[in-house]
Every structure is written in C-alpha cells, then in structure tokens.
Design a protein around this motif. Structure first.
Motif: not given
Length: 197
Positions: A56, A58, A63-65, A67, A119, A121
């Motif tokens: 996971t 981001t 701001q797209e992730s 997971k 997650p 960054n």
C-alpha cells in the motif's frame, strides 16, 4: 541458472513490461542472483512462506493510492503492475513507464523488517527524461542517468518510522542503492548496484 532466467522472462512478460528494456537494464542479472524467488522476499527466515505479497502506498502529489496484492504464488500480477505504473507515473508530464517489480519486493521486505504496516508515501517513482533534465537544472543531487527514468527507483517515507530507521533498513537489505534525504523528507531506494549515501 537457466531456470532463473526463464522465470525472469516469464515475470517480465506477465506484467506486460517492455521485456527487452528490463532485461537490458538489469532484471536478468538480478534473476541470476535469485531475487525473483519468493524466499528472498521473506522478512524473517522463521516466517512461513506466504502465497501472496501486498503493498500500500500513496503518491503525495496526486493523492492516488495503490493497495493490494502485487504477487501471488510465484507470479507478479499484471493488473496490479498496471495500477502501480499509473500511481507511480511522472506526475509532471503524465508519462508512464513499467516499474521494476523488485522495487515492490524491496518495500515489502523493508516494511516487514520495520514491523510497520503503515502505507508508504511516495515522493517520486518514474521520472521522464524531460523532468529529470529540469530537476538537474534546479535541484542538487539529481543524477544524469537517474534510475527513476528506468522505473527502477522510488523515493519514500513511512509514517510512524524515522527516516534514519528506514534508511538503515534499506541498507541492511543490500538489494540496491539507498539514499538519505532528511531535508526533503524521504529515503531513496533503487534496484541498481548496492551502495548507500
């Protein structure tokens, strides 16, 4: 050796990467070292081998992730790597490039060795040649032949874990380059030769 090369070729084809490009830029060498085998992605020798690996993260700019599972039962998952390529695209240009699966394995192992499931960054994944040239003119420490341009590097932090601890965990893994950028708030990890700064 032939078996590892065969597995490498199958993995490259499976996630629809530019197979020739990846073989040219080092996956063949890595396969020969055995990184593609599931055992090397285990965080602890006593931990039972699991069928799947999940990640996971981001992208802090979009701001797209991502997971989900990216590897299952000995295979890298094509759909997952399509999504990973999108999330890790060059946000300045929109350009996408196949991401080296070893980056996900490096993050997977580091995260488990740090006993953190927060997650990541992501500050930078793929970087187009245009963006890399621009950054070289405006920023210190940007390599002319950056592995970001080959989909083989990522700049990350891990909330709840100090940058120093993340840097040390990457170095201990000995699976590529690891750089420490405290003023920028991230650690660089790549699948190039083993080195650190």
């Amino acid at each position: 050796m032939d078996d590892l090369i065969l597995k490498n070729n199958e993995a490259a084809a499976a996630y629809k990467a530019d197979r020739r490009g990846f073989l040219k830029h080092g996956l063949l060498f890595t396969a020969a070292l055995g990184f593609w085998t599931p055992l090397l992605a285990r965080a602890d020798e006593d931990e039972p081998v699991k069928k799947g690996r999940s990640m996971t993260f981001t992208n802090i700019h979009t701001q797209e992730s991502f997971k989900g599972e990216y590897w299952y039962d000995g295979e890298y998952l094509p759909d997952a790597f399509g999504d990973i390529k999108t999330v890790l695209r060059d946000y300045r240009t929109g350009d996408k490039f196949p991401i080296d699966p070893r980056l996900m394995d490096i993050l997977f192992v580091v995260q488990r060795r740090l006993d953190s499931f927060t997650p990541f960054n992501v500050f930078s994944g793929y970087r187009s040649p245009h963006t890399n040239a621009m950054l070289r003119e405006t920023t210190n420490g940007v390599a002319r032949g950056s592995l970001h341009m080959q989909g083989q590097a990522i700049d990350v932090n891990l909330p709840g874990t100090s940058l120093g601890a993340l840097h040390r965990a990457g170095i201990r893994l000995k699976s590529g380059g690891v750089g420490y950028y405290p003023s920028s708030g991230f650690v660089h990890m790549d699948t190039g030769r083993v080195r650190n700064w």
